[in-house]
Design a protein around this motif. Structure first.
Motif, PDB file in Angstrom:
ATOM      1  N   GLY A 291       0.818  -1.203   0.000  1.00  0.00           N
ATOM      2  CA  GLY A 291       0.000   0.000   0.000  1.00  0.00           C
ATOM      3  C   GLY A 291       0.855   1.256   0.000  1.00  0.00           C
ATOM      4  N   LEU A 292       0.192   2.371  -0.166  1.00  0.00           N
ATOM      5  CA  LEU A 292       0.863   3.658  -0.270  1.00  0.00           C
ATOM      6  C   LEU A 292       0.125   4.683   0.579  1.00  0.00           C
ATOM      7  N   LEU A 293       0.886   5.489   1.307  1.00  0.00           N
ATOM      8  CA  LEU A 293       0.344   6.599   2.086  1.00  0.00           C
ATOM      9  C   LEU A 293       1.041   7.875   1.639  1.00  0.00           C
ATOM     10  N   ILE A 294       0.269   8.917   1.375  1.00  0.00           N
ATOM     11  CA  ILE A 294       0.843  10.213   1.052  1.00  0.00           C
ATOM     12  C   ILE A 294       0.263  11.236   2.022  1.00  0.00           C
ATOM     13  N   LEU A 295       1.127  11.819   2.849  1.00  0.00           N
ATOM     14  CA  LEU A 295       0.705  12.847   3.791  1.00  0.00           C
ATOM     15  C   LEU A 295       0.687  14.191   3.077  1.00  0.00           C
TER      16      LEU A 295
END
Length: 139
Positions: free
Chosen positions: A37-41
């Motif tokens: 998965g990918l998280l972008i803040l």
């Protein structure tokens, strides 16, 4: 020396880096989504502060955003696990080591996004409210 706002956002990003998903800050969505998965803040909006006088203090309810994205055949379970891990990371220390008065994530609104020639994406923006005070609006 970084401002309290930048210090708080960096601490939140560091918290996300400890999760199994790839965590970025302020980046564009890459062409390939990592398997975990990918998280972008996103820095988000500090909003209009409440002001107290004597001593002067600005009390913010800063709304940052975490974009959470998963891809693959088991994306529903993966997305659920990713959101749960974000919640657990925030709940472990709701003050980010004393930098904030309180940190709280809001519920995601997931959407399925078709990708031509590849497995669909499941994504959501997760608002995160950061409660903190500063002596200067630009600090």
């Amino acid at each position: 020396m970084p401002t309290p706002r930048e210090t708080i956002l960096a601490a939140l990003h560091a918290r996300l880096l400890a999760l199994p998903a790839t965590a970025l800050r302020g980046e564009v969505l890459p062409e390939r989504i990592p398997a975990d998965g990918l998280l972008i803040l996103r820095d988000g909006e500090p909003g209009e502060p409440e002001v107290t006088l004597s001593p002067l203090a600005y009390h913010f309810q800063h709304r940052a955003e975490i974009e959470a994205v998963v891809q693959g055949a088991d994306r529903d379970a993966g997305f659920d696990a990713l959101c749960a891990s974000i919640g657990a990371a925030i709940a472990a220390d709701r003050t980010l080591g004393g930098l904030c008065d309180w940190v709280e994530a809001e519920a995601p609104r997931p959407v399925d996004l078709p990708v031509e020639g590849a497995a669909s994406l499941k994504a959501a923006v997760i608002p995160v409210v950061l409660h903190y005070s500063t002596a200067d609006q630009l600090a």
